[in-house]
Scaffold this motif. Sequence first.
Motif, short mmCIF file in Angstrom:
data_model
loop_
_atom_site.label_atom_id
_atom_site.label_comp_id
_atom_site.label_asym_id
_atom_site.label_seq_id
_atom_site.Cartn_x
_atom_site.Cartn_y
_atom_site.Cartn_z
N SER A 18 0.80 -1.24 0.00
CA SER A 18 0.00 0.00 0.00
C SER A 18 0.83 1.27 0.00
CB SER A 18 -0.95 0.00 1.20
OG SER A 18 -0.26 -0.28 2.41
N SER A 19 2.09 1.19 -0.39
CA SER A 19 2.91 2.40 -0.43
C SER A 19 2.64 3.23 -1.68
CB SER A 19 4.40 2.06 -0.34
OG SER A 19 4.79 1.26 -1.45
N ARG A 20 1.92 2.66 -2.65
CA ARG A 20 1.59 3.39 -3.87
C ARG A 20 0.45 2.69 -4.59
NH1 ARG A 20 6.57 2.02 -8.07
NH2 ARG A 20 6.64 -0.22 -7.72
N GLY A 21 -0.03 3.31 -5.66
CA GLY A 21 -1.00 2.69 -6.55
C GLY A 21 -2.34 2.37 -5.92
N LEU A 22 -2.90 1.24 -6.33
CA LEU A 22 -4.24 0.86 -5.88
C LEU A 22 -4.29 0.62 -4.38
CD1 LEU A 22 -5.30 -1.63 -8.72
CD2 LEU A 22 -5.60 0.85 -8.61
N GLN A 178 -15.91 -12.66 6.79
CA GLN A 178 -16.35 -12.48 5.41
C GLN A 178 -15.10 -12.31 4.54
OE1 GLN A 178 -18.30 -9.98 7.67
NE2 GLN A 178 -19.23 -11.96 8.11
N VAL A 179 -14.98 -13.17 3.55
CA VAL A 179 -13.81 -13.14 2.65
C VAL A 179 -14.31 -12.94 1.23
CG1 VAL A 179 -11.72 -14.34 1.92
CG2 VAL A 179 -12.69 -14.81 4.19
N ASN A 180 -13.86 -11.86 0.61
CA ASN A 180 -14.29 -11.54 -0.75
C ASN A 180 -13.12 -10.98 -1.55
OD1 ASN A 180 -17.39 -11.92 -0.70
ND2 ASN A 180 -17.00 -10.69 1.14
N GLY A 181 -13.34 -10.78 -2.82
CA GLY A 181 -12.31 -10.23 -3.68
C GLY A 181 -12.81 -9.02 -4.46
N ILE A 182 -11.88 -8.19 -4.87
CA ILE A 182 -12.16 -7.10 -5.80
C ILE A 182 -11.27 -7.34 -7.01
CG2 ILE A 182 -11.94 -4.63 -6.25
CD1 ILE A 182 -12.46 -4.11 -3.31
N ALA A 183 -11.87 -7.28 -8.20
CA ALA A 183 -11.12 -7.50 -9.43
C ALA A 183 -11.11 -6.21 -10.24
CB ALA A 183 -11.75 -8.63 -10.24
N PRO A 184 -10.05 -5.41 -10.11
CA PRO A 184 -9.95 -4.18 -10.90
C PRO A 184 -9.71 -4.49 -12.38
CG PRO A 184 -8.47 -4.14 -9.00
CD PRO A 184 -8.92 -5.55 -9.18
N GLY A 185 -10.22 -3.60 -13.21
CA GLY A 185 -9.90 -3.67 -14.62
C GLY A 185 -8.58 -2.95 -14.88
N TYR A 186 -8.49 -2.26 -15.99
CA TYR A 186 -7.26 -1.52 -16.31
C TYR A 186 -7.34 -0.14 -15.67
CZ TYR A 186 -5.73 -5.15 -19.47
OH TYR A 186 -5.29 -6.35 -19.97
N PHE A 187 -6.41 0.12 -14.74
CA PHE A 187 -6.41 1.36 -13.97
C PHE A 187 -5.19 2.20 -14.31
CE2 PHE A 187 -9.90 -0.37 -11.81
CZ PHE A 187 -10.40 0.56 -10.91
N ASP A 188 -5.39 3.50 -14.30
CA ASP A 188 -4.33 4.46 -14.56
C ASP A 188 -3.58 4.72 -13.25
OD1 ASP A 188 -2.70 6.57 -15.23
OD2 ASP A 188 -4.29 7.86 -16.01
N LEU A 191 2.25 2.62 -11.98
CA LEU A 191 2.77 1.35 -12.47
C LEU A 191 2.32 1.05 -13.90
CD1 LEU A 191 2.36 -0.92 -9.30
CD2 LEU A 191 4.44 0.16 -10.17
N THR A 192 1.22 1.66 -14.33
CA THR A 192 0.73 1.42 -15.69
C THR A 192 0.94 2.65 -16.59
OG1 THR A 192 -1.52 2.14 -15.09
CG2 THR A 192 -1.03 -0.22 -14.92
N ALA A 193 1.73 3.60 -16.13
CA ALA A 193 1.92 4.86 -16.87
C ALA A 193 2.39 4.61 -18.30
CB ALA A 193 2.91 5.75 -16.13
N ALA A 194 3.29 3.64 -18.48
CA ALA A 194 3.80 3.37 -19.83
C ALA A 194 2.69 2.84 -20.74
CB ALA A 194 4.95 2.38 -19.76
N LEU A 195 1.80 2.03 -20.19
CA LEU A 195 0.69 1.48 -20.97
C LEU A 195 -0.32 2.58 -21.31
CD1 LEU A 195 0.06 -1.89 -19.11
CD2 LEU A 195 1.31 -1.52 -21.24
N VAL A 196 -0.58 3.44 -20.34
CA VAL A 196 -1.51 4.55 -20.58
C VAL A 196 -0.96 5.45 -21.69
CG1 VAL A 196 -2.62 6.58 -19.57
CG2 VAL A 196 -2.42 4.49 -18.23
#
Length: 250
Positions: A18-22, A178-188, A191-196
């Motif tokens: 959690s030091s950066r990004g999502l 309660q155990v669940n998941g979150i599935a992100p799509g493509y986020f800006d 870490l994804t700056a080059a792809l964006v």
Amino acid sequence: MSHTLFDLTGRVALVTGSSRGLGRAIAAGLAAAGATVVLNGRDPDRLEAARAELGAEAVAFDVTDEAAVSAGVAALTERHGGIDILVNNAGFQHRQPMLELALADWEAVLRTDLTSAFVVGRAVASGMLERGRGKIINICSVQTALARPSIAAYTAAKGGLRNLTQAMTAEWAGHGLQVNGIAPGYFDTELTAALVADADFSAWVTGRTPAGRWGRTEDLVGPAVFLASDASAFVNGQVLFVDGGMTAVV
């Protein structure tokens, strides 16, 4: 009534990676909802910068090192009396065609993206089970359900994380977790700056996503608060896709 359901005041939340990004965005969202947030990462300087900015606590340990995880979780439990919310967010990507992918790189991705959720999840769940309550949120991906060339290890890890979420539910839901998941799509993110910045790839993402845009980190806050709060008291073993509709269409 509705506001109270989402109130996390008095809850202690550990967010790995959690030091950066999502992870950082999710941590900030949980803190805004009232939780006492503990950040985690391996880079001390980056972790300290995030801690100072968010006004949170921080603990540095390698989520793939079982001894380090046990020591870190024990220290947090002693300081706070327990961890109420765990977000297993730590992970990384390695892009390479399967025929060229070294076994060591395959294993590194699975260890960080899947095995760490088992290691940290089990360490934290032990205390949750003793108290009869707790929330675990595993950060999956659209690659939990979809595949693309050159990311075989990541796809396998995220698919496994969905099944691990269900396995945790099968064993722990009857004891108040309660155990669940979150599935992100493509986020800006950084870490994804080059792809964006890649015009062709970015056009593919926006064209493939019914919402017509990349995800923003703040798009994950609501789903995370929901799954961390009493509002999801009877939600278990689910993966919530936050992808602008990407997995809903052909």
